[in-house]
Write a protein that holds these residues in place. Structure first.
Motif, PDB file in Angstrom:
ATOM      1  N   ASN A 348      -6.112  10.161  -3.717  1.00 24.77           N
ATOM      2  CA  ASN A 348      -5.576  11.430  -3.251  1.00 24.77           C
ATOM      3  C   ASN A 348      -4.122  11.546  -3.651  1.00 24.77           C
ATOM      4  O   ASN A 348      -3.503  10.596  -4.118  1.00 24.77           O
ATOM      5  CB  ASN A 348      -5.736  11.571  -1.734  1.00 24.77           C
ATOM      6  CG  ASN A 348      -5.066  10.426  -0.981  1.00 24.77           C
ATOM      7  OD1 ASN A 348      -3.869  10.217  -1.097  1.00 24.77           O
ATOM      8  ND2 ASN A 348      -5.859   9.690  -0.203  1.00 24.77           N
ATOM      9  N   THR A 349      -3.552  12.748  -3.453  1.00 26.22           N
ATOM     10  CA  THR A 349      -2.198  13.005  -3.946  1.00 26.22           C
ATOM     11  C   THR A 349      -1.152  12.174  -3.229  1.00 26.22           C
ATOM     12  O   THR A 349      -0.086  11.913  -3.790  1.00 26.22           O
ATOM     13  CB  THR A 349      -1.851  14.496  -3.803  1.00 26.22           C
ATOM     14  OG1 THR A 349      -1.966  14.884  -2.426  1.00 26.22           O
ATOM     15  CG2 THR A 349      -2.770  15.336  -4.644  1.00 26.22           C
ATOM     16  N   LYS A 350      -1.413  11.755  -2.002  1.00 27.19           N
ATOM     17  CA  LYS A 350      -0.425  10.963  -1.265  1.00 27.19           C
ATOM     18  C   LYS A 350      -0.222   9.587  -1.894  1.00 27.19           C
ATOM     19  O   LYS A 350       0.801   8.943  -1.697  1.00 27.19           O
ATOM     20  CB  LYS A 350      -0.855  10.799   0.195  1.00 27.19           C
ATOM     21  CG  LYS A 350      -0.803  12.086   1.000  1.00 27.19           C
ATOM     22  CD  LYS A 350      -1.044  11.826   2.475  1.00 27.19           C
ATOM     23  CE  LYS A 350      -2.478  11.434   2.761  1.00 27.19           C
ATOM     24  NZ  LYS A 350      -3.429  12.515   2.476  1.00 27.19           N
ATOM     25  N   THR A 351      -1.238   9.090  -2.646  1.00 26.35           N
ATOM     26  CA  THR A 351      -1.128   7.762  -3.239  1.00 26.35           C
ATOM     27  C   THR A 351      -0.766   7.807  -4.721  1.00 26.35           C
ATOM     28  O   THR A 351      -0.616   6.768  -5.355  1.00 26.35           O
ATOM     29  CB  THR A 351      -2.457   6.995  -3.087  1.00 26.35           C
ATOM     30  OG1 THR A 351      -3.493   7.698  -3.774  1.00 26.35           O
ATOM     31  CG2 THR A 351      -2.821   6.827  -1.626  1.00 26.35           C
ATOM     32  N   LEU A 352      -0.616   8.992  -5.286  1.00 27.01           N
ATOM     33  CA  LEU A 352      -0.243   9.085  -6.688  1.00 27.01           C
ATOM     34  C   LEU A 352       1.238   8.769  -6.860  1.00 27.01           C
ATOM     35  O   LEU A 352       2.080   9.244  -6.104  1.00 27.01           O
ATOM     36  CB  LEU A 352      -0.519  10.493  -7.237  1.00 27.01           C
ATOM     37  CG  LEU A 352      -1.987  10.896  -7.399  1.00 27.01           C
ATOM     38  CD1 LEU A 352      -2.073  12.310  -7.955  1.00 27.01           C
ATOM     39  CD2 LEU A 352      -2.724   9.942  -8.307  1.00 27.01           C
ATOM     40  N   LEU A 353       1.568   7.988  -7.857  1.00 29.31           N
ATOM     41  CA  LEU A 353       2.959   7.710  -8.168  1.00 29.31           C
ATOM     42  C   LEU A 353       3.619   8.947  -8.761  1.00 29.31           C
ATOM     43  O   LEU A 353       2.986   9.743  -9.445  1.00 29.31           O
ATOM     44  CB  LEU A 353       3.049   6.571  -9.183  1.00 29.31           C
ATOM     45  CG  LEU A 353       2.915   5.150  -8.640  1.00 29.31           C
ATOM     46  CD1 LEU A 353       2.968   4.167  -9.789  1.00 29.31           C
ATOM     47  CD2 LEU A 353       3.995   4.847  -7.639  1.00 29.31           C
ATOM     48  N   ARG A 354       4.930   9.071  -8.516  1.00 29.83           N
ATOM     49  CA  ARG A 354       5.652  10.197  -9.078  1.00 29.83           C
ATOM     50  C   ARG A 354       6.553   9.735 -10.220  1.00 29.83           C
ATOM     51  O   ARG A 354       7.573  10.351 -10.506  1.00 29.83           O
ATOM     52  CB  ARG A 354       6.455  10.899  -7.980  1.00 29.83           C
ATOM     53  CG  ARG A 354       5.565  11.514  -6.913  1.00 29.83           C
ATOM     54  CD  ARG A 354       6.352  12.238  -5.874  1.00 29.83           C
ATOM     55  NE  ARG A 354       7.050  13.378  -6.425  1.00 29.83           N
ATOM     56  CZ  ARG A 354       7.926  14.116  -5.749  1.00 29.83           C
ATOM     57  NH1 ARG A 354       8.218  13.806  -4.514  1.00 29.83           N
ATOM     58  NH2 ARG A 354       8.513  15.141  -6.310  1.00 29.83           N
ATOM     59  N   ASP A 355       6.185   8.657 -10.873  1.00 26.98           N
ATOM     60  CA  ASP A 355       6.924   8.229 -12.038  1.00 26.98           C
ATOM     61  C   ASP A 355       6.577   9.160 -13.200  1.00 26.98           C
ATOM     62  O   ASP A 355       5.680   9.992 -13.112  1.00 26.98           O
ATOM     63  CB  ASP A 355       6.584   6.774 -12.377  1.00 26.98           C
ATOM     64  CG  ASP A 355       7.762   6.051 -13.011  1.00 26.98           C
ATOM     65  OD1 ASP A 355       8.709   6.739 -13.432  1.00 26.98           O
ATOM     66  OD2 ASP A 355       7.735   4.810 -13.079  1.00 26.98           O
ATOM     67  N   HIS A 356       7.303   9.003 -14.304  1.00 25.22           N
ATOM     68  CA  HIS A 356       7.154   9.976 -15.382  1.00 25.22           C
ATOM     69  C   HIS A 356       6.621   9.332 -16.656  1.00 25.22           C
ATOM     70  O   HIS A 356       6.566   8.106 -16.789  1.00 25.22           O
ATOM     71  CB  HIS A 356       8.500  10.636 -15.666  1.00 25.22           C
ATOM     72  CG  HIS A 356       9.517   9.696 -16.252  1.00 25.22           C
ATOM     73  ND1 HIS A 356      10.274   8.850 -15.481  1.00 25.22           N
ATOM     74  CD2 HIS A 356       9.884   9.455 -17.538  1.00 25.22           C
ATOM     75  CE1 HIS A 356      11.081   8.141 -16.254  1.00 25.22           C
ATOM     76  NE2 HIS A 356      10.860   8.486 -17.518  1.00 25.22           N
ATOM     77  N   GLU A 357       6.254  10.218 -17.583  1.00 30.29           N
ATOM     78  CA  GLU A 357       5.735   9.789 -18.883  1.00 30.29           C
ATOM     79  C   GLU A 357       6.149  10.826 -19.919  1.00 30.29           C
ATOM     80  O   GLU A 357       6.133  12.029 -19.649  1.00 30.29           O
ATOM     81  CB  GLU A 357       4.206   9.687 -18.817  1.00 30.29           C
ATOM     82  CG  GLU A 357       3.542   9.414 -20.149  1.00 30.29           C
ATOM     83  CD  GLU A 357       2.022   9.498 -20.060  1.00 30.29           C
ATOM     84  OE1 GLU A 357       1.392   9.779 -21.093  1.00 30.29           O
ATOM     85  OE2 GLU A 357       1.471   9.291 -18.956  1.00 30.29           O
ATOM     86  N   VAL A 358       6.524  10.357 -21.103  1.00 31.32           N
ATOM     87  CA  VAL A 358       6.791  11.268 -22.226  1.00 31.32           C
ATOM     88  C   VAL A 358       5.598  11.170 -23.164  1.00 31.32           C
ATOM     89  O   VAL A 358       5.353  10.132 -23.780  1.00 31.32           O
ATOM     90  CB  VAL A 358       8.089  10.916 -22.970  1.00 31.32           C
ATOM     91  CG1 VAL A 358       8.346  11.940 -24.084  1.00 31.32           C
ATOM     92  CG2 VAL A 358       9.273  10.868 -22.016  1.00 31.32           C
TER      93      VAL A 358
END
Length: 551
Positions: A348-358
């Motif tokens: 679910n969205t609460k466990t998704l990381l908010r790190d980034h990717e190019v």
């Protein structure tokens, strides 16, 4: 920033990089790229920071929740994210000290064990932060906690104090874009990408439509960088329809309560909720923002709005922590944003990381900056422009870590007194000007020399003055009343009824400056007031338009 001049340059010039999306990451990337010597165009289909980047919790942080999960699950990815966030919060504050500052947060606890658990965790948080000049936290006794925040529940055992950063998100993004513009980038808002021209399969121009005039034209560039946050898949698929979706949008909302809710300059962290979220109650001006929620969101065609169930959820979350829970009638406004979470197999969205990717799409040549969060915008931009340099075969090292943003270089808050001596403005107005425009505050006040009537307040109990509207139009690319009231000021976030009341006056000032016809001015007022009315009704705060505000 002059929109007409910049728009003309888009028609006449070609660029090394065209950045699509002028939120935190896009504006940050534009500044980074321009400082490296690349020729940069920055465009957005709406206003600068018109979407997610102006609707955050206003915190600069490493992520207390991420640290807890990193330790519990031995998750090095989350630990890395915490370290990045804590390292960057120092830079965010340093580069725009008028817009960002340390903020004390209290976490009430209800047992000795809970207090010890939180203290150990926040000690680790401070350890990872290193020597960043943020004050150090500590475990407070019950009387000490009540002294700092008198409205806390007497049922608590004690409270843990720690520090993170607070900032004005919309104006921070504006300062990034403004700084990029002054460095040489061509910044234009209200330009929507409708398609691409190609050389074979590779992108060579973005087809755009001016949302104010309806005119369409092409912007030519060697590289295109997609920084549209939760809307990134739309641009990705426009460039290459064969790509898979990568973004899982998540809606987060805040409610706005009177400052008396906390009676404190400290914020409150609620570390656990019934569904495993973290909620903050944060003083911001005359208000307290309470949020946020975290739910899947699929309707990207419409602005995310506050709904009655969300109001109830946030008030219920506050209830165990305050001596008296605010009533729904005290909710003055609310706002919703969409997080650009990167799709994964997590549940679910609460466990998704908010790190980034190019991401680089070899088929079209499009670069996309995906995911991330406000605190690490500079690292995200740096990574993206590093990739741009590779595509241009002209790598140049970035220099944004120590680059002051517009308004920040010589800022000293105490200079409000000099402003008051020179222009005889009230104390609250001078302090507001300093905290909003930094060392550019005097430029706003200088407008009073030729037009003394511009010193008048927009509304009696707020520090906003007429001169600011003129400055925002001339220097900050404000072209609609919502640009002023929602983002260059934050009035829409704090009080919907008051915002509706002052809309006609702001429209009058903008009409005179921008040469609006009576018909266009009337349309601006009616459209915005109708929008505010829809916010109130959707949230369940009123059942019909409010007569007192003219809605």
């Amino acid at each position: 920033m002059n929109r007409d001049n910049n728009r003309k340059r888009l028609l006449e010039e070609s660029f090394d990089i065209c950045i699509i999306g002028a939120g935190a990451s896009g504006a940050g990337a534009a500044l980074d790229a321009e400082l490296r010597g690349y020729r940069v165009a920055l465009i957005d289909r709406g206003d600068i920071a018109g979407e997610t980047s102006s609707r955050s919790t206003k915190l600069i942080h490493g992520g207390v929740r991420y640290l807890e999960q990193a330790i519990k699950k031995l998750d090095l990815a989350q630990l890395k994210q915490v370290r990045h966030g804590l390292a960057e919060r120092r830079t965010v504050v340093r580069n725009a000290p008028h817009l960002a500052h340390p903020l004390a947060l209290l976490t009430p606890v209800f047992s000795w064990f809970e207090g010890m658990y939180m203290s150990v965790g926040l000690t680790l948080y401070a350890f990872f932060a290193g020597q960043d000049r943020f004050p150090k936290g500590r475990w407070l006794t019950k009387p000490e906690a009540l002294d700092k925040m008198p409205t806390l529940t007497p049922r608590m055992h004690s409270a843990v104090l720690y520090y993170d950063g607070q900032f004005n998100d919309a104006r921070y993004a504006l300062a990034l874009a403004h700084s990029a513009d002054e460095a040489g980038a061509v910044v234009v808002n209200y330009l929507a990408v409708t398609g691409f021209e190609r050389d074979g399969s590779q992108l060579k121009a973005a087809l755009v439509q001016d949302q104010l005039t309806g005119e369409s034209f092409a912007i030519r560039a060697k590289v295109f960088l997609n920084c549209t946050g939760p809307y990134a898949d739309g641009i990705r698929l426009m460039a290459n329809p064969n790509l898979d979706h990568r973004i899982r949008p998540s809606k987060g909302v805040h409610i706005v309560l009177p400052r008396e809710t906390l009676q404190s300059d400290c914020a409150m962290l609620i570390p656990k909720t019934a569904d495993g979220r973290v909620v903050f109650a944060i003083p911001f001006g005359d208000n307290v923002f309470v949020g946020t929620t975290d739910d899947d969101y699929s309707d990207l065609r419409h602005e995310p709005l506050l709904e009655p169930a969300e109001v109830d959820y946030l008030l219920d979350t506050l209830r165990p922590y305050l001596a008296k829970t605010p009533d729904k009638s005290q909710v003055q406004a609310g706002f919703g944003g969409i997080r650009p979470l990167i799709e994964s197999s997590r549940a679910n969205t609460k466990t998704l990381l908010r790190d980034h990717e190019v991401e680089y799409d070899a088929e079209s040549g499009l670069l996309s900056l995906l995911g991330g969060k406000w605190t690490t915008y500079r690292l995200m931009a740096q990574d993206a422009i590093d990739r741009v340099g590779e595509r241009l075969a002209n790598p140049v090292k970035g220099s944004t870590e120590t680059h002051y943003l517009v308004g920040g270089e010589t800022y000293r808050f105490e200079d409000w007194q000099t402003l008051q001596q020179r222009f005889s403005l009230p104390t609250d107005v001078c302090q507001h000007l300093m905290q909003t425009y930094g060392d550019r505050a005097e430029r706003v006040a200088n407008l009073l020399t030729a037009h003394p009537d511009l010193r008048e307040r927009i509304t009696e109990n707020q520090p906003y003055i007429k001169a600011e509207v003129i400055y925002q139009v001339r220097q900050e690319m404000a072209v609609t009343v919502r640009d002023v009231l929602a983002r260059r000021w934050r009035l829409e976030l704090s009080d919907w009824e008051l915002t509706a009341q002052v809309t006609p006056l702001v429209a009058d000032l903008m009409a005179a400056e921008l040469g609006w016809s009576d018909q266009y001015r009337t349309k601006q007022v009616a459209t915005y007031q109708a929008l505010l009315s829809s916010f109130m009704m959707k949230a369940g705060l009123v059942s019909e338009p409010t007569v007192a505000t003219g809605l």
